[in-house]
Design an enzyme around this catalytic site. Structure first.
Site, short mmCIF file in Angstrom:
data_model
loop_
_atom_site.label_atom_id
_atom_site.label_comp_id
_atom_site.label_asym_id
_atom_site.label_seq_id
_atom_site.Cartn_x
_atom_site.Cartn_y
_atom_site.Cartn_z
N HIS A 104 -9.00 2.02 -6.55
CA HIS A 104 -8.33 3.15 -7.18
C HIS A 104 -6.91 2.72 -7.55
O HIS A 104 -6.23 2.08 -6.76
CB HIS A 104 -8.28 4.35 -6.24
CG HIS A 104 -7.43 5.46 -6.74
ND1 HIS A 104 -7.80 6.23 -7.82
CD2 HIS A 104 -6.22 5.91 -6.35
CE1 HIS A 104 -6.85 7.12 -8.06
NE2 HIS A 104 -5.88 6.95 -7.18
N SER A 105 -6.51 3.06 -8.75
CA SER A 105 -5.17 2.79 -9.21
C SER A 105 -4.91 1.28 -9.17
O SER A 105 -5.68 0.50 -9.72
CB SER A 105 -4.16 3.59 -8.39
OG SER A 105 -2.89 3.58 -8.98
N LEU A 106 -3.86 0.86 -8.50
CA LEU A 106 -3.55 -0.57 -8.44
C LEU A 106 -4.67 -1.35 -7.76
O LEU A 106 -4.93 -2.50 -8.10
CB LEU A 106 -2.21 -0.80 -7.72
CG LEU A 106 -1.70 -2.23 -7.65
CD1 LEU A 106 -1.60 -2.87 -9.02
CD2 LEU A 106 -0.36 -2.27 -6.92
#
Length: 131
Positions: A104-106
């Site tokens: 998720h995300s980074l």
């Protein structure tokens, strides 16, 4: 560490899905170069929620943009994933199913970079400020 979060699934095969987390965030916080201690010491105390968000989230992305930190993060995550898979196979030797990475995300960018350049884990990561 715990075995992750099992979710009954794959009923047609009689199997299930096992979620095994690979936390990477602490590798930045525990580096011995003092970067985060310095960041905390110069962080203004006004608007604490926004400052914490900036320090905890935005700074991770900025660090990831720096080659030396990115290589350290990728090396840490690759090592962690290899350890998780090794332990999983020791505990469940008959496992022959797929291994799927989710981020998720980074974390999704880290997964992509690991899959795009799998040899990155083989090279030692230089100390911050040296690469």
């Amino acid at each position: 560490e715990g075995g992750g979060t099992g979710v009954d699934g794959g009923a047609a095969r009689g199997g299930r899905v096992e979620f095994l987390p690979a936390e990477w965030h602490t590798c930045l916080r525990e580096e011995g170069d003092g970067t985060f201690a310095t960041l905390q010491s110069v962080t203004q105390r006004s608007v604490p929620f926004l400052r914490k968000l900036a320090n905890d989230v935005v700074m991770d992305v900025i660090f990831y943009m720096q080659d030396s930190h990115r290589r350290r993060m990728l090396s840490f995550v690759a090592s962690r994933l290899n350890d998780i898979v090794r332990r999983w196979r020791q505990n469940v030797p008959r496992f022959d199913g797929p291994i799927v990475l989710l981020g998720h995300s980074l974390g999704s960018l880290i997964c992509f970079d690991l899959l795009d350049t799998p040899l990155v884990a083989a090279a030692p990561a230089p100390a911050p400020g040296r690469g």
